[in-house]
Write a protein that holds these residues in place. Structure first.
Motif, mmCIF file in Angstrom:
data_model
loop_
_atom_site.group_PDB
_atom_site.id
_atom_site.type_symbol
_atom_site.label_atom_id
_atom_site.label_comp_id
_atom_site.label_asym_id
_atom_site.label_seq_id
_atom_site.Cartn_x
_atom_site.Cartn_y
_atom_site.Cartn_z
ATOM 1 N N GLY A 55 8.559 5.057 -5.754
ATOM 2 C CA GLY A 55 8.403 3.552 -5.585
ATOM 3 C C GLY A 55 9.472 2.588 -6.035
ATOM 4 O O GLY A 55 9.856 1.727 -5.501
ATOM 5 N N ASP A 56 9.672 2.822 -7.379
ATOM 6 C CA ASP A 56 10.829 1.976 -8.028
ATOM 7 C C ASP A 56 12.011 1.930 -7.356
ATOM 8 O O ASP A 56 12.828 1.197 -7.413
ATOM 9 N N ASN A 100 0.923 -1.215 -0.004
ATOM 10 C CA ASN A 100 -0.143 -0.016 0.240
ATOM 11 C C ASN A 100 0.901 1.175 -0.120
ATOM 12 O O ASN A 100 0.631 2.255 -0.852
ATOM 13 N N ALA A 101 2.052 1.292 0.758
ATOM 14 C CA ALA A 101 2.891 2.486 0.840
ATOM 15 C C ALA A 101 3.568 2.547 -0.387
ATOM 16 O O ALA A 101 4.117 3.766 -0.896
ATOM 17 N N LEU A 102 4.015 1.341 -0.902
ATOM 18 C CA LEU A 102 4.809 1.458 -2.277
ATOM 19 C C LEU A 102 4.103 2.408 -3.228
ATOM 20 O O LEU A 102 4.547 3.052 -4.169
ATOM 21 N N ARG A 103 2.669 1.855 -3.261
ATOM 22 C CA ARG A 103 1.793 2.466 -4.478
ATOM 23 C C ARG A 103 1.671 4.083 -4.120
ATOM 24 O O ARG A 103 1.580 4.981 -5.164
ATOM 25 N N ALA A 104 1.583 4.257 -2.884
ATOM 26 C CA ALA A 104 1.603 5.775 -2.542
ATOM 27 C C ALA A 104 2.880 6.485 -2.953
ATOM 28 O O ALA A 104 2.878 7.487 -3.554
ATOM 29 N N LEU A 105 4.010 5.836 -2.723
ATOM 30 C CA LEU A 105 5.371 6.491 -3.228
ATOM 31 C C LEU A 105 5.487 6.538 -4.689
ATOM 32 O O LEU A 105 6.299 7.219 -5.167
ATOM 33 N N ASP A 106 4.795 5.746 -5.336
ATOM 34 C CA ASP A 106 4.652 5.850 -6.680
ATOM 35 C C ASP A 106 4.212 7.127 -7.230
ATOM 36 O O ASP A 106 4.769 7.679 -8.228
ATOM 37 N N ILE A 134 2.771 7.743 5.104
ATOM 38 C CA ILE A 134 3.137 7.802 3.561
ATOM 39 C C ILE A 134 1.624 7.874 2.897
ATOM 40 O O ILE A 134 1.196 8.883 2.126
ATOM 41 N N GLU A 135 0.504 7.094 3.196
ATOM 42 C CA GLU A 135 -0.653 7.227 2.578
ATOM 43 C C GLU A 135 -1.344 8.685 3.057
ATOM 44 O O GLU A 135 -1.836 9.136 2.132
ATOM 45 N N ASP A 136 -1.235 9.072 4.251
ATOM 46 C CA ASP A 136 -1.581 10.253 4.560
ATOM 47 C C ASP A 136 -1.087 11.596 3.801
ATOM 48 O O ASP A 136 -2.143 12.153 3.216
ATOM 49 N N TRP A 173 -4.869 -1.062 -0.610
ATOM 50 C CA TRP A 173 -5.193 0.210 -0.648
ATOM 51 C C TRP A 173 -4.699 0.748 -1.948
ATOM 52 O O TRP A 173 -3.306 0.434 -2.310
ATOM 53 N N ARG A 174 -5.186 1.698 -2.607
ATOM 54 C CA ARG A 174 -4.683 2.325 -3.735
ATOM 55 C C ARG A 174 -4.809 3.977 -3.448
ATOM 56 O O ARG A 174 -5.812 4.528 -2.997
ATOM 57 N N PRO A 175 -3.714 4.801 -3.865
ATOM 58 C CA PRO A 175 -3.908 6.285 -3.739
ATOM 59 C C PRO A 175 -4.958 6.745 -4.518
ATOM 60 O O PRO A 175 -5.174 6.048 -5.745
#
Length: 395
Positions: free
Chosen positions: A59-60, A48-54, A308-310, A390-392
Motif C-alpha cells: 500500500g505505501d 478500498n484497494a489501498l487498504r487491501a494492498l496494505d 484486489i479485495e477478492d 470498505w476495509r479488509p
C-alpha cells in the motif's frame, strides 16, 4: 504445507499469490504469457484497494506514486465543470487518496512480493478438476489444495465450472487508452461527458498523463463487438485519426493529448461485462477472482480494485498453511458475491447514462449534475461512501 495454484498473472492473481504466501501457503502462479509485461496502460487504485494492498505490504509503495492533486470532477465538452471536488477532500473523507499509476508499475510491485520459483511463465492451464484440485498443463499436472482462477474476462475455468451461465456481453461501448507526456499548462484530473462520448484525464507520476475515451461501438462506422476485451489495433494511425475526429472541438487539453499520442501505443478495447452475476464464486477447491468472477464496465474505476479485495478476502477465509480450504470457500462467496454484484450494477448504470446522445437528455443530465454540484463539493464523493470505506477482514 498447503499448496495453492493461481491461474493468471494479472493484478488479481498476483495479489492473491502474495496474500496466500504471507499466510504460509506454497504458491505456484501459472501465466500463459512469456513475461509479465501487462496489457494496458493506467490504473486507478481507490482507498478500498489501498487498504487491501496494505495487508501484503504494498500500500505505501503505491501511495508514494500519487500525483492527483487539486480540483477534479465532471466537465462539459466546453470545459465547464458540472461537479467538482478535490483530491485533498477525497483523501480527508476516506483517509486515503485514489492513486493513478501505470499498470506495469503495480504488476512489478506485486511480483516483487513473490519468489522467482513461484512464477511459471509461458504455462497454460488446460483443465481444472474442482474436486481434486488437479490442474493440467502442457508441462504436466499439478495438484493444489486451493486453485485460484484469475484468468480474466474470458475465463476458461469459469466456463468449465458454470457451463450454463451466459458469456460476457457487449456493453455497446468501445474504448481507447493512452499514456502521454504531461503537456504544458494546468492539467486537472477530470472526466468530460458529451453526446454518447467520454474523455478522461488522469495525471500520473513522472510527468505523464493517462487518458481514456469511450464512444458507442456502432457510432459513425466504429466496429461492433469482436468478442475481445483486449484488442490492440495494429493500425494505430487509424485509431489516432478516429480519436481526433470524435473529440475535435472538445476543451483543452483533450486535442493536445490525442495529438501527442504515439500512433502504435493507442489501445482499443470493446467493453464487456458479466450479466447476470454468477451464482457463486467457488466450486469445490476452485475460487474465481477478479474479471473471471465479476467482470464489470470501468465506469466506477473498480475492476482491479475489486480483484484486489477478492484476493485478500480469499487469503483470509482460507486460513494458514495447515488448513484445508474446502469448506471456507463458501465463506469467500458469501463475503464477495453481493458486494461485487452491487458494484457491477452501479457501474453498468453509469455506463448507460454516458451513452445518452439525445440533446434534450444530455442537457437534462448536465442540469441535474450542475444542481447537485451546487449543493456541496462532497456530493460527488458521497456516492462512493459504501465502496471506498470498505476495509479488509482482520485476523
Amino acid at each position: 504445507m498447503s499448496h495453492a495454484i493461481v491461474i493468471g498473472g494479472g493484478i488479481g492473481g498476483l495479489t492473491a499469490a502474495a496474500a496466500l504466501s504471507l499466510r504460509g501457503w506454497s504458491v505456484t502462479v501459472l501465466e500463459r504469457a512469456a513475461s509479465l509485461d501487462p496489457v494496458g496502460s493506467g490504473i486507478a487504485i481507490a482507498p478500498n484497494a489501498l487498504r487491501a494492498l496494505d495487508t501484503i505490504g504494498v500500500g505505501d509503495d503505491v501511495r508514494k506514486l500519487s500525483a492527483l492533486q487539486g480540483a477534479a470532477g465532471l466537465r462539459r465538452v466546453d470545459g465547464r465543470w458540472l461537479t467538482r471536488t478535490s483530491a485533498e477532500a477525497a483523501a480527508a473523507r476516506y483517509g486515503d487518496p485514489t492513486v493513478l499509476l501505470l499498470r506495469s508499475t503495480l504488476v512489478n510491485l506485486l511480483a516483487g512480493r513473490l519468489g522467482p520459483a513461484a512464477l511459471r511463465l509461458g504455462t497454460t492451464a488446460h483443465a481444472v478438476d474442482p474436486e481434486t484440485g488437479r490442474v493440467s498443463t502442457g508441462d504436466g499436472d499439478l495438484e493444489g489444495d486451493l486453485v485460484v482462477a484469475a484468468d480474466g474476462i474470458h475465463s476458461a475455468v469459469r466456463r468449465a465450472l458454470f457451463p450454463a451461465h451466459p458469456e460476457p456481453v457487449h456493453s455497446g461501448v468501445t474504448s481507447w487508452r493512452i499514456v502521454v507526456p504531461r503537456p504544458e499548462g494546468d492539467v486537472r484530473g477530470s472526466e468530460t461527458w458529451g453526446r454518447g462520448q467520454v474523455f478522461g484525464i488522469m495525471p500520473l507520476a513522472d510527468g505523464l498523463v493517462y487518458a481514456y475515451a469511450t464512444a458507442p461501438a456502432d457510432r459513425d462506422g466504429l466496429g461492433s463487438a469482436t468478442g475481445s476485451n483486449g484488442r490492440d489495433d495494429p493500425d494505430g494511425g487509424r485509431e489516432k485519426a478516429e480519436l481526433a475526429r470524435l473529440f475535435a472541438g472538445w476543451h483543452d487539453p483533450i486535442p493536445r493529448l490525442i495529438a501527442s499520442a504515439a500512433e502504435d501505443r493507442i489501445l482499443r478495447h470493446d467493453l464487456l461485462f458479466l450479466d447476470p452475476p454468477l451464482p457463486a464464486f467457488h466450486v469445490g477447491r476452485v475460487a474465481l477472482l477478479g474479471d473471471a468472477a465479476h467482470a464489470m464496465t470501468p465506469n466506477l474505476g473498480q475492476g482491479a480494485c475489486q480483484a484486489i479485495e477478492d484476493a485478500v478476502v480469499l487469503a483470509h477465509v482460507t486460513g494458514g498453511s495447515g488448513h484445508r480450504p474446502g469448506v471456507d470457500l463458501a465463506a469467500y462467496t458469501a463475503a464477495r458475491l453481493a458486494r461485487t454484484a452491487k458494484i457491477m450494477r452501479r457501474s453498468r448504470a453509469v455506463c448507460r447514462v454516458t451513452l445518452w446522445s439525445n440533446p434534450l437528455a444530455v442537457r437534462a443530465r448536465e442540469l441535474g449534475m450542475s444542481l447537485a454540484g451546487r449543493l456541496g463539493d462532497d456530493i460527488a464523493l458521497r456516492q462512493f461512501d459504501d465502496v471506498f470505506t470498505w476495509r479488509p477482514p482482520v485476523s
